[in-house]
Scaffold this motif. Structure first.
Motif, PDB file in Angstrom:
ATOM      1  N   ILE A 272      77.038  23.398  -8.462  1.00 28.30           N
ATOM      2  CA  ILE A 272      77.740  23.965  -9.618  1.00 28.30           C
ATOM      3  C   ILE A 272      79.160  24.423  -9.277  1.00 28.30           C
ATOM      4  O   ILE A 272      79.960  24.682 -10.183  1.00 28.30           O
ATOM      5  CB  ILE A 272      76.948  25.137 -10.230  1.00 28.30           C
ATOM      6  CG1 ILE A 272      76.713  26.245  -9.194  1.00 28.30           C
ATOM      7  CG2 ILE A 272      75.635  24.654 -10.805  1.00 28.30           C
ATOM      8  CD1 ILE A 272      75.987  27.433  -9.746  1.00 28.30           C
ATOM      9  N   GLU A 273      79.489  24.522  -7.989  1.00 24.70           N
ATOM     10  CA  GLU A 273      80.846  24.911  -7.596  1.00 24.70           C
ATOM     11  C   GLU A 273      81.757  23.709  -7.379  1.00 24.70           C
ATOM     12  O   GLU A 273      82.976  23.823  -7.561  1.00 24.70           O
ATOM     13  CB  GLU A 273      80.817  25.714  -6.295  1.00 24.70           C
ATOM     14  CG  GLU A 273      80.175  27.061  -6.373  1.00 24.70           C
ATOM     15  CD  GLU A 273      80.160  27.747  -5.021  1.00 24.70           C
ATOM     16  OE1 GLU A 273      80.984  28.652  -4.811  1.00 24.70           O
ATOM     17  OE2 GLU A 273      79.333  27.355  -4.179  1.00 24.70           O
ATOM     18  N   ALA A 274      81.219  22.573  -6.992  1.00 26.42           N
ATOM     19  CA  ALA A 274      82.025  21.458  -6.505  1.00 26.42           C
ATOM     20  C   ALA A 274      83.028  20.947  -7.532  1.00 26.42           C
ATOM     21  O   ALA A 274      84.224  20.820  -7.237  1.00 26.42           O
ATOM     22  CB  ALA A 274      81.117  20.329  -6.031  1.00 26.42           C
ATOM     23  N   MET A 275      82.556  20.627  -8.732  1.00 27.47           N
ATOM     24  CA  MET A 275      83.462  20.058  -9.729  1.00 27.47           C
ATOM     25  C   MET A 275      84.521  21.053 -10.201  1.00 27.47           C
ATOM     26  O   MET A 275      85.713  20.697 -10.282  1.00 27.47           O
ATOM     27  CB  MET A 275      82.653  19.513 -10.905  1.00 27.47           C
ATOM     28  CG  MET A 275      81.889  18.230 -10.583  1.00 27.47           C
ATOM     29  SD  MET A 275      82.945  16.957  -9.797  1.00 27.47           S
ATOM     30  CE  MET A 275      84.127  16.635 -11.107  1.00 27.47           C
ATOM     31  N   PRO A 276      84.168  22.312 -10.524  1.00 28.63           N
ATOM     32  CA  PRO A 276      85.229  23.273 -10.871  1.00 28.63           C
ATOM     33  C   PRO A 276      86.255  23.453  -9.754  1.00 28.63           C
ATOM     34  O   PRO A 276      87.459  23.571 -10.009  1.00 28.63           O
ATOM     35  CB  PRO A 276      84.453  24.570 -11.132  1.00 28.63           C
ATOM     36  CG  PRO A 276      83.096  24.123 -11.545  1.00 28.63           C
ATOM     37  CD  PRO A 276      82.832  22.889 -10.736  1.00 28.63           C
ATOM     38  N   TYR A 277      85.774  23.461  -8.507  1.00 23.29           N
ATOM     39  CA  TYR A 277      86.650  23.590  -7.338  1.00 23.29           C
ATOM     40  C   TYR A 277      87.645  22.431  -7.280  1.00 23.29           C
ATOM     41  O   TYR A 277      88.865  22.642  -7.155  1.00 23.29           O
ATOM     42  CB  TYR A 277      85.756  23.633  -6.101  1.00 23.29           C
ATOM     43  CG  TYR A 277      86.393  23.331  -4.770  1.00 23.29           C
ATOM     44  CD1 TYR A 277      87.164  24.278  -4.101  1.00 23.29           C
ATOM     45  CD2 TYR A 277      86.177  22.104  -4.140  1.00 23.29           C
ATOM     46  CE1 TYR A 277      87.708  24.017  -2.855  1.00 23.29           C
ATOM     47  CE2 TYR A 277      86.714  21.828  -2.898  1.00 23.29           C
ATOM     48  CZ  TYR A 277      87.491  22.773  -2.251  1.00 23.29           C
ATOM     49  OH  TYR A 277      88.023  22.502  -1.015  1.00 23.29           O
ATOM     50  N   SER A 341      94.167  31.096  -3.432  1.00 24.24           N
ATOM     51  CA  SER A 341      93.505  31.417  -2.164  1.00 24.24           C
ATOM     52  C   SER A 341      92.438  32.493  -2.349  1.00 24.24           C
ATOM     53  O   SER A 341      91.537  32.620  -1.527  1.00 24.24           O
ATOM     54  CB  SER A 341      94.533  31.868  -1.120  1.00 24.24           C
ATOM     55  OG  SER A 341      94.994  33.189  -1.386  1.00 24.24           O
ATOM     56  N   CYS A 342      92.545  33.261  -3.432  1.00 25.79           N
ATOM     57  CA  CYS A 342      91.554  34.306  -3.704  1.00 25.79           C
ATOM     58  C   CYS A 342      90.246  33.738  -4.234  1.00 25.79           C
ATOM     59  O   CYS A 342      89.175  34.315  -4.011  1.00 25.79           O
ATOM     60  CB  CYS A 342      92.092  35.305  -4.730  1.00 25.79           C
ATOM     61  SG  CYS A 342      93.564  36.207  -4.230  1.00 25.79           S
ATOM     62  N   ILE A 343      90.299  32.630  -4.956  1.00 25.56           N
ATOM     63  CA  ILE A 343      89.142  32.230  -5.764  1.00 25.56           C
ATOM     64  C   ILE A 343      88.582  30.854  -5.474  1.00 25.56           C
ATOM     65  O   ILE A 343      87.479  30.536  -5.916  1.00 25.56           O
ATOM     66  CB  ILE A 343      89.495  32.289  -7.270  1.00 25.56           C
ATOM     67  CG1 ILE A 343      90.596  31.271  -7.620  1.00 25.56           C
ATOM     68  CG2 ILE A 343      89.928  33.695  -7.670  1.00 25.56           C
ATOM     69  CD1 ILE A 343      90.880  31.153  -9.100  1.00 25.56           C
ATOM     70  N   CYS A 344      89.302  30.010  -4.738  1.00 25.30           N
ATOM     71  CA  CYS A 344      88.949  28.579  -4.719  1.00 25.30           C
ATOM     72  C   CYS A 344      87.781  28.195  -3.814  1.00 25.30           C
ATOM     73  O   CYS A 344      86.916  27.421  -4.216  1.00 25.30           O
ATOM     74  CB  CYS A 344      90.170  27.743  -4.347  1.00 25.30           C
ATOM     75  SG  CYS A 344      91.050  27.117  -5.784  1.00 25.30           S
ATOM     76  N   SER A 345      87.772  28.680  -2.582  1.00 20.61           N
ATOM     77  CA  SER A 345      86.785  28.186  -1.613  1.00 20.61           C
ATOM     78  C   SER A 345      85.358  28.405  -2.107  1.00 20.61           C
ATOM     79  O   SER A 345      85.054  29.411  -2.749  1.00 20.61           O
ATOM     80  CB  SER A 345      86.969  28.889  -0.270  1.00 20.61           C
ATOM     81  OG  SER A 345      88.216  28.566   0.298  1.00 20.61           O
ATOM     82  N   CYS A 346      84.499  27.453  -1.804  1.00 20.76           N
ATOM     83  CA  CYS A 346      83.117  27.508  -2.279  1.00 20.76           C
ATOM     84  C   CYS A 346      82.265  28.387  -1.357  1.00 20.76           C
ATOM     85  O   CYS A 346      82.583  28.585  -0.180  1.00 20.76           O
ATOM     86  CB  CYS A 346      82.511  26.111  -2.329  1.00 20.76           C
ATOM     87  SG  CYS A 346      83.346  25.005  -3.495  1.00 20.76           S
TER      88      CYS A 346
END
Length: 485
Positions: A272-277, A341-346
């Motif tokens: 569920i994180e991959a595509m939004p990322y 940089s605050c929000i992206c990494s899974c």
């Protein structure tokens, strides 16, 4: 006291394991003949001896680790190993202070990539490799490495894994045994690293540069063997390869493991994180490139896209490479990069920051709250995809976000109080707590943290440490409840 002595015994075993990591720079020194092999051998013996002495003195205190023990041991491991890792730097660079050496090794192990060193091009190959090896080890986590090995020495590992693994969903396991989980994660991590090394060598890097930059890429650490970072190579091919592997390193390694085990891309679709990322990063690259082109920063949109894509992905995934001085861009672009940089990494990646999972939970919670304002009697669970988010996780996320931002505010104010300008202070703390590396102003991509005073360096070191272990792991030790039986 028995608990502390038991943890000291485990830390002694960790130091023994950590001493093995000196073998790679020793071999590198012998291969290149840079004269530092004896230095690393002496440091290896010192670290091994300290571990044996600590273990021998506390060997009688054997007990099962409880969940709360994991927090203290994680803090002890990260701070203690960073201290031992300074020995090669202090031995070779006689003018380097312990403050700067500790900053450098903490930056390496926390995969921040901020540096106080200049003249990287002239450092011996073994010293440079040591810095990058710290990036690589810190990427997946020294604790997870220890979890895979220490059971052989009679120390269980699940409590350590739970305390060190980033993200809100810490109870999920890839295999029934935590040791197998850690080994599988390292297998995937090592395999992708090897592919990155080969790709960089094929693109024109030397073997040393390829290994070092692959280590820094997969750990999202951002160290480089050159003062100009990746800009030294001025190669679109190298930048393209690094973008691909930075994107992979910013994704959940559990997803990579499942995809490789099943020989299918389906796990990425189900993540569920991959595509939004990916969509957020791709959209940001295209948008920032357009912005830079319209602002006249670059004459061609394609040139703007090249530099925007590499530097944005690097900062957003918390890697920290730079191919150009983005400090000179119109201020919106680097600020957007720092925000990402605050929000992206899974979750489960080697990146830092809040993580995409927490970001999505907060967005969904905000939508739910607005819906409840107009439909107060409605009963709607908080869901991500088909997964219902328990209320305790939602509360944990809210608590983390509060402590995370309060840490940024307090540390920024301390830097401003010490005399550093606001832009440099804020961007330095944001870059350090997100483990992203370069900031803006005096700590931009073409300068480094060596311009800071000792007090400012220690504040940034604290920010890196808090960011890597996700704040709570350290702050929980300051609560009286933790120390009660």
């Amino acid at each position: 006291m028995t608990r502390l002595l038991s943890l000291a015994r485990v830390f002694g075993l960790m130091l023994m394991v950590f001493s093995i990591t000196y073998l790679l720079p020793i071999l590198t020194s012998l291969l290149f003949g840079d004269g530092t092999a004896g230095l690393f051998l002496a440091d290896m013996c010192f670290t091994l001896g300290a571990g044996i002495l600590l273990w021998f003195a506390t060997r009688r205190f054997v007990r099962d680790l409880k969940a709360k023990d994991g927090f203290l041991l994680v803090v002890l491991a990260w701070t203690g190993m960073a201290a031992f890792a300074t020995i090669p730097l202090l031995s070779y660079l006689e003018s380097l202070s312990f403050t700067d050496a500790y900053f450098e090794t903490m930056s390496g192990l926390t995969t921040t990539g901020a540096t106080v060193l200049s003249g990287l091009d002239q450092l011996p190959p073994a010293i440079n490799l040591w810095r990058h090896e710290l990036n690589w080890l810190g990427g997946m986590g020294i604790i997870v490495l220890a979890v895979a090995i220490l059971p052989v020495l009679g120390v269980g590992g699940r409590q350590l894994f739970m305390a060190e693994t980033p993200g809100p969903m810490k109870d999920s396991k890839l295999t029934p045994r935590i040791t197998e989980t850690a080994k599988n994660l390292w297998l995937v991590y090592g395999t992708i690293t090897a592919l990155c090394i080969l790709a960089l060598k094929a693109a024109g890097m030397s073997w040393l540069d390829a290994v070092c930059h692959a280590f820094a890429t997969m750990g999202l650490g951002g160290f480089s063997t050159h003062d100009a970072s990746v800009g030294y190579f001025n190669s679109p091919a190298i930048e393209g390869i690094l973008i691909v592997f930075m994107l992979l390193a910013g994704m959940n390694f559990a997803t990579h493991f499942q995809a490789l085990r099943g020989k299918s891309l389906e796990p990425y679709r189900q993540d569920i994180e991959a595509m939004p990322y990916l969509m957020l990063l791709i959209g940001s690259c295209l948008g920032i490139a357009l912005y830079l082109w319209l602002q006249g920063t670059y004459a061609s949109y394609w040139t703007a896209l090249r530099h925007a894509s590499f530097n944005l992905v690097s900062i957003a995934t918390d890697c920290g490479f730079a191919s150009t001085d983005f400090n000179e861009w119109p201020i919106f672009a680097p600020l957007w990069m720092l925000f990402l940089s605050c929000i992206c990494s899974c979750t489960g990646s080697t990146g830092g920051g809040i993580k995409m999972m927490r970001t999505m939970i907060l967005v969904k919670q905000s939508e739910l709250q607005m819906f409840l304002l107009t439909h107060p009697t409605s009963v709607n669970p908080l869901k991500l995809g088909n997964m219902v988010i328990p209320s305790n996780i939602m509360l944990s996320v809210l608590g983390f976000i509060f402590v995370y931002f309060m840490s940024i505010v307090i540390l920024t104010l301390l830097l401003v109080m010490s005399g550093l300008d606001f832009v440099s202070s804020f961007s330095a703390i944001l870059a350090c707590i997100n483990n992203a590396g370069p900031g803006l102003g005096q700590v931009g991509p073409t300068t480094n943290y060596g311009v800071l005073t000792d007090f400012q360096v220690w504040m940034c070191t604290l920010a890196m440490f808090l960011g890597r272990i996700e704040v709570f792991t350290a702050l929980i030790l300051l609560t009286p409840a933790y120390w009660r039986k």
